[in-house]
Enzyme design. Structure first.
Site, PDB file in Angstrom:
ATOM      1  N   TYR A 190       0.840  -1.198   0.000  1.00 37.50           N
ATOM      2  CA  TYR A 190       0.000   0.000   0.000  1.00 37.50           C
ATOM      3  C   TYR A 190       0.876   1.250   0.000  1.00 37.50           C
ATOM      4  O   TYR A 190       0.661   2.174  -0.792  1.00 37.50           O
ATOM      5  CB  TYR A 190      -0.902  -0.019   1.229  1.00 37.50           C
ATOM      6  CG  TYR A 190      -1.726   1.230   1.433  1.00 37.50           C
ATOM      7  CD1 TYR A 190      -2.859   1.462   0.663  1.00 37.50           C
ATOM      8  CD2 TYR A 190      -1.386   2.159   2.411  1.00 37.50           C
ATOM      9  CE1 TYR A 190      -3.632   2.611   0.861  1.00 37.50           C
ATOM     10  CE2 TYR A 190      -2.147   3.301   2.616  1.00 37.50           C
ATOM     11  CZ  TYR A 190      -3.258   3.521   1.834  1.00 37.50           C
ATOM     12  OH  TYR A 190      -4.011   4.654   2.041  1.00 37.50           O
ATOM     13  N   SER A 245       2.405   1.868  -3.371  1.00 39.65           N
ATOM     14  CA  SER A 245       1.470   2.423  -4.361  1.00 39.65           C
ATOM     15  C   SER A 245       1.203   3.898  -4.098  1.00 39.65           C
ATOM     16  O   SER A 245       1.040   4.684  -5.041  1.00 39.65           O
ATOM     17  CB  SER A 245       0.157   1.633  -4.349  1.00 39.65           C
ATOM     18  OG  SER A 245      -0.553   1.809  -3.135  1.00 39.65           O
TER      19      SER A 245
END
Length: 267
Positions: free
Chosen positions: A155, A158
């Site tokens: 996460y 990204s």
């Protein structure tokens, strides 16, 4: 906030969490909203609430990982309202697993598709119209895009990617007077935590956060509105996030400890 009246604004991930709260915060300001997410039934329910406070919104269910659906969302929205002024890239997903516990490595690819490539696809499709109207792109990133966060490596990666992308795009679009606004929330009460993927790629089913101690989606949206209205560059919603950017330069090990403690405490 008067500058937002009459603006046509697309919000992705609008069916819940920050996206839903932002739609309800913008509706009374006279904005013309396009509500998008994968769950059409939730969008229609939100549309009823939005319409009761302002203009009738336009609903378009789409998956941001699909280039063709991203193009359709932009084209259909412009066709419906006649223009586009602001694109809010809010759709996202997360994970909750140490990297060495990951069994399903496809999680990393899914996170990149939703959190980074989706906003890139949508923004590319929207740019001709945004340039024409000297509009604005808003990206809902995360404080995890500014530092490392344990159990959320994919996460964080990204979100680092999307921040780097839009920081670069901001420079490219300066001569076109297209604003790029990056929002970096700290932990926010949202369904995204319940759907966070574990090491096997399955939703957790319940939030690992201590939700009474973190920002609500409504509070987050309230902070976002003036920054969007003023075409601001960056919003970091927490003091620890703002201080963390500075401390990281001089005491990176301290930031690592703070991140570890925040995850362990769940807030």
């Amino acid at each position: 906030m008067e500058g937002l009246s009459g603006k046509v604004i697309i919000i992705t991930g609008a069916s819940e969490g920050i996206g839903r709260a932002l739609a309800l915060a913008l509706a009374p300001l006279g904005c013309k909203l396009v509500l998008s997410a994968r769950n059409e039934s939730r969008l229609l329910s939100l549309a009823h609430e939005v319409a009761s406070q302002g203009h009738e919104p336009f609903v378009f269910a789409a998956d941001v990982t699909s280039k063709s659906q991203c193009q359709q969302l932009i084209d259909t929205s412009i066709e419906h309202f006649g223009r586009l002024d602001i694109l809010v890239n809010n759709a996202g997903m997360t994970m909750w697993s140490k990297f060495d516990a990951l069994i399903e490595l496809d999680i990393l690819e899914r996170l990149m598709k939703v959190n980074y490539l989706g906003p890139a696809y949508l923004t590319h499709a929207a740019l001709p119209e945004l340039k024409k109207n000297q509009g604005q792109v808003v990206i809902v990133a995360s404080v995890a895009g500014l530092t490392g966060v344990p159990t959320r490596s994919g996460y964080a990666a990204s979100k680092h990617a999307v921040i780097g992308f839009f920081d670069s795009l901001r420079i490219e679009l300066a001569d076109d007077n297209v604003a790029v606004t990056t929002i970096c929330p700290d932990f926010v009460v949202s369904e995204i935590h319940k759907r966070a993927l574990d090491g096997q790629g399955q939703p957790l089913g319940e939030s690992p956060m201590e939700e009474s101690k973190i920002l609500t989606a409504q509070e987050c949206a309230k902070m976002m509105v003036p920054v969007i209205s003023s075409r601001g560059r960056l919003l970091i919603t927490s003091m620890r996030g703002r201080l963390g950017r500075l401390v990281k330069l001089f005491a990176p090990r301290l930031i690592d400890k703070i991140a570890r403690k925040a995850i362990a405490a769940g807030h």
